[in-house]
Scaffold this active site. Structure first.
Site, PDB file in Angstrom:
ATOM      1  N   GLY A  84       0.981  -1.441  -0.072  1.00 10.68           N
ATOM      2  CA  GLY A  84      -0.017  -0.034   0.047  1.00 10.68           C
ATOM      3  C   GLY A  84       0.747   1.389   0.115  1.00 10.68           C
ATOM      4  O   GLY A  84       0.541   2.395  -0.459  1.00 10.68           O
ATOM      5  N   ASP A 105       9.984  -7.543  -3.169  1.00 11.16           N
ATOM      6  CA  ASP A 105       8.691  -7.860  -2.489  1.00 11.16           C
ATOM      7  C   ASP A 105       8.658  -9.542  -2.681  1.00 11.16           C
ATOM      8  O   ASP A 105       8.826  -9.733  -3.903  1.00 11.16           O
ATOM      9  CB  ASP A 105       7.513  -7.130  -3.027  1.00 11.16           C
ATOM     10  CG  ASP A 105       6.364  -7.381  -2.050  1.00 11.16           C
ATOM     11  OD1 ASP A 105       5.915  -6.195  -1.266  1.00 11.16           O
ATOM     12  OD2 ASP A 105       5.914  -8.166  -1.635  1.00 11.16           O
ATOM     13  N   LYS A 128       3.861  -8.785  -6.974  1.00 10.68           N
ATOM     14  CA  LYS A 128       3.804  -7.626  -6.898  1.00 10.68           C
ATOM     15  C   LYS A 128       4.985  -6.774  -7.557  1.00 10.68           C
ATOM     16  O   LYS A 128       4.654  -5.738  -8.342  1.00 10.68           O
ATOM     17  CB  LYS A 128       3.741  -7.003  -5.270  1.00 10.68           C
ATOM     18  CG  LYS A 128       2.634  -7.211  -4.578  1.00 10.68           C
ATOM     19  CD  LYS A 128       2.493  -6.727  -3.262  1.00 10.68           C
ATOM     20  CE  LYS A 128       1.014  -7.140  -2.608  1.00 10.68           C
ATOM     21  NZ  LYS A 128       0.888  -6.899  -1.266  1.00 10.68           N
ATOM     22  N   CYS A 227      18.817   4.216  15.214  1.00 11.04           N
ATOM     23  CA  CYS A 227      18.701   3.215  14.390  1.00 11.04           C
ATOM     24  C   CYS A 227      17.612   2.287  15.015  1.00 11.04           C
ATOM     25  O   CYS A 227      16.959   2.806  16.047  1.00 11.04           O
ATOM     26  CB  CYS A 227      19.918   2.164  14.093  1.00 11.04           C
ATOM     27  SG  CYS A 227      19.980   0.983  15.237  1.00 11.04           S
ATOM     28  N   CYS A 230      18.127   1.101  18.377  1.00 15.27           N
ATOM     29  CA  CYS A 230      18.463   1.995  19.489  1.00 15.27           C
ATOM     30  C   CYS A 230      17.165   2.309  20.283  1.00 15.27           C
ATOM     31  O   CYS A 230      17.315   2.414  21.496  1.00 15.27           O
ATOM     32  CB  CYS A 230      18.854   3.304  18.824  1.00 15.27           C
ATOM     33  SG  CYS A 230      20.546   3.413  18.370  1.00 15.27           S
ATOM     34  N   CYS A 251      -7.377  -9.516  10.872  1.00 13.73           N
ATOM     35  CA  CYS A 251      -6.920  -8.960   9.634  1.00 13.73           C
ATOM     36  C   CYS A 251      -6.862  -7.479   9.774  1.00 13.73           C
ATOM     37  O   CYS A 251      -7.822  -6.673  10.505  1.00 13.73           O
ATOM     38  CB  CYS A 251      -8.266  -9.274   8.595  1.00 13.73           C
ATOM     39  SG  CYS A 251      -8.209  -7.992   7.333  1.00 13.73           S
ATOM     40  N   CYS A 304      23.421   0.815  22.016  1.00 14.98           N
ATOM     41  CA  CYS A 304      22.670  -0.042  21.294  1.00 14.98           C
ATOM     42  C   CYS A 304      23.364  -1.365  21.065  1.00 14.98           C
ATOM     43  O   CYS A 304      24.281  -1.611  20.951  1.00 14.98           O
ATOM     44  CB  CYS A 304      22.599   0.828  19.801  1.00 14.98           C
ATOM     45  SG  CYS A 304      21.680  -0.045  18.574  1.00 14.98           S
ATOM     46  N   CYS A 309      25.901  -0.260  14.760  1.00 12.94           N
ATOM     47  CA  CYS A 309      25.467   0.979  14.987  1.00 12.94           C
ATOM     48  C   CYS A 309      26.347   1.624  15.797  1.00 12.94           C
ATOM     49  O   CYS A 309      26.626   2.778  15.912  1.00 12.94           O
ATOM     50  CB  CYS A 309      23.899   0.935  15.574  1.00 12.94           C
ATOM     51  SG  CYS A 309      23.239   2.447  16.172  1.00 12.94           S
TER      52      CYS A 309
END
Lengths: 405, 405
Positions: A84, A105, A128, A227, A230, A251, A304, A309
């Site tokens: 979407g 995807d 997709k 990130c 984090c 759903c 983190c 990171c």
């Protein structure tokens, strides 16, 4: 018994009919072909004629908004998740004339997706990425497309994903300029986060709540801003009982409006970042129930769990230290970290202090209306009374799982 | 000279070829036909299966957002202007399963429109309403469509427009439930305003600035909120020199992002209004440069030039007076009108008082970042130093012209 004359007549009739049939077939193929393509355009023109698909974009230069719009053709953007939000994101970038799009995807188009923009019923059953490429190529044949029909979270695919974002840029061998996360689950976001931390790759996150009435986008600069490991991912609360959102096997609701707005603010942020105009947002939320759009910034967390990171944070600190200090004010700004803040989050919010103080008080301290999206990752979902401390544990577990892959 | 046997062989060959050709033609036609339609669905179902195009919308009920989603099928919405905002607006409403859409536009699709969502290059040359209906019917055959390929501002068309919004509802003879203005010019907005004041028809306005980086939506309830003649239309300023926007003959810039966001917040407001959830916004602005989204409300101006607006105001006052007064607070609220306010505008803004005080100070008093869109209507555009006082005059002129039509 047919005579020679009769047979000759029949042959002529059939030949004529066949010619007509083939002519019609050609016309149909031509029409299909025409639907597929407009000719490629070598150079973006600012000429104001109806036949120029770039005139309204090049006008951004004349209007004083963008200095060098043509530069958009040099950029490569990877979009992970073509649902979407991701499909509309890809369409907007295609219509803006982006250089190259790489789409990831693993899902198929279903009729159940028709309540969101982009896909059409006749595409149900197609992958997709294939369906998207077909439509996007028709819309703008000047864009390069590369599609991958797989789930990036499996080990083999994750390696390939890392390879493509590292070397899949417009000039093969160069990294992509930006990765956009348009996925709908925690695991895929964590996979993108892991890849981007390791590669030092700037990316943008997006998300829409399961009740369809709130969403957000977030810019993540490894080492500089928080990130995904984090701090837990954030959502804009919509005055909805969180419990109604967490029920399993339910759903999720979705709306073309909310997803269109989130894709719009995401690609707007991409354009501002790539073409250097306006203020790029670090975090922008959308609460559709109250039409409330909070902004803020979260700094990286020195504790983190993601090793890369922490490495990126060290490198960022070094770079910052090497930079000639012109303004003293900026140094002070970096100290604005809440003392009782386990996540090391720094807020630079557009909303007032009073509103900030009234914020809902959980750790991390967040502006009013923003809450963490996943206090309890999927499987630990049964126990009641979870705290963010417990969530930290769960994040660790998940990331450990991720690294095992 | 061919023998009978040779000729018979040739006839058989040709017959076979013809059959093959016709079979292929049929297959191509079938494919085209399949592209055109999914079967109609009698009743919206909440069943969670991939083949149900309404499952994610009906889930809004389960999520506690909307009480009666199916009610959407009973509504008729008229969309005036099927361009960058109007086409996406129509697509979102179509995917949401609106009962009936009436589309008005006199323009043709051009390649120069391809930098915005919805239309595709192969539709260039078609009328926008025809091309839109074709695509929208493919997306959702359950929606009723009525299209009018004309300019609503000419006398004859204006009469027909009034007739269709008065009687074109889903049950022929009933008025539409809402009119959405998605036009790009002052005259068309004034025509819609005139019609809605006379009919007491609720409508929503939308607009995008010529520099493509700001936009707004506005709900207009005749007699209650400011109509388009009560106050000049507003825009969200984007820190751009206004003079760059006003040059004549300059091709306006546009972006799929800004137009997508404006269509998204417009249709979200429509859904909230029709299906009664969340807070319906009276005015919501979008400043893309700073990601700033101001909201406010403007009350009707008792000195409005539009006679029907003043009549609607009287009727609204009567209705309000007849309503049993439960809360005294509400009465007080109605007094919040600025004293030196020529336009009788009342601000109920989400932003702080400090921000309000810092507002740019022109009449009408507007929150920071919002300015009037048209200080000088087109033809009086040559003289410098115009004031809003002069604009009032111009508005009168324009409305007089409108009435002459």
């Amino acid at each position: 018994m047919a005579t020679v004359e009769e047979l000759k007549l029949r042959v002529r009739e059939l030949e004529n009919e066949l010619i007509k049939c083939k002519q019609k077939q050609c016309a149909m193929e031509d029409a299909q072909h025409q639907e597929l393509h407009r000719p490629k355009i070598d150079k973006m023109s600012a000429e104001v004629v109806d036949s120029n698909p770039y005139s309204r974009l090049m006008a951004l230069k004349r209007m004083g908004i963008v200095n060098d719009y043509e530069k958009i053709r040099t950029f490569t953007v990877a979009v992970v998740g073509v649902g979407g939000v991701g499909s509309v994101t890809a369409e907007m970038l295609t219509r803006c004339g982006i250089g190259k799009l790489i789409l990831f995807d693993y899902d198929k188009v279903e009729l159940a997706n028709m309540n969101r923009l982009f896909f059409q019923p006749h595409q149900a059953g197609l992958s997709k990425v294939e369906a998207a490429e077909h439509t996007l190529r028709k819309i703008n044949p000047d864009v390069s497309f590369e599609i991958h029909n797989y789930n990036i979270t499996t080990m083999e695919n994750f390696t390939h994903f890392m390879e493509r974002v590292s070397y899949g840029g417009l000039d093969e061998g160069k990294p992509v300029d930006l990765i956009l996360s348009c996925v709908d689950n925690f695991e895929a976001r964590m996979a993108i986060n892991t890849a981007c931390n390791e590669l030092g790759q700037i990316w943008m996150e997006s998300g829409v709540s399961e009740n369809a009435v709130s969403g957000h986008i977030q810019l993540i600069i490894p080492g500089e801003t928080a990130c995904f490991a984090c701090a837990p991912p954030l959502v804009v609360a919509a005055n909805i009982d969180e419990k109604t959102l967490k029920r399993e096997g339910v759903c999720a609701a979705s709306l073309p409006t909310t997803m269109g707005v989130v894709a719009g603010i995401l690609v707007q942020n991409v354009l501002k970042y790539l073409l250097k105009f306006g203020t790029v947002s670090y975090y922008l939320g959308y609460n559709a129930m109250q039409d409330f759009f909070p902004t803020m910034i979260m700094r990286a967390n020195p504790q983190c769990n993601d090793r890369y990171c922490r490495i990126q944070q060290e490198e960022y600190k070094k770079k910052e230290a090497e930079r000639p200090k012109v303004e003293v004010v900026q140094e002070e700004e970096e100290e604005v970290v809440h003392e009782d803040n386990d996540w090391g989050i720094e807020l630079v919010s557009e909303i007032t202090d009073t509103e900030l103080e009234a914020a809902s008080g959980t750790v991390p301290d967040l502006p009013e209306g923003i809450t963490v999206a996943y206090t309890i990752p999927a499987e630990q979902n049964t126990a009641g009374g979870e705290t963010v401390g417990e969530t930290e544990q769960s994040l660790e577990d998940l990331m450990a799982q991720m690294r095992k892959l």
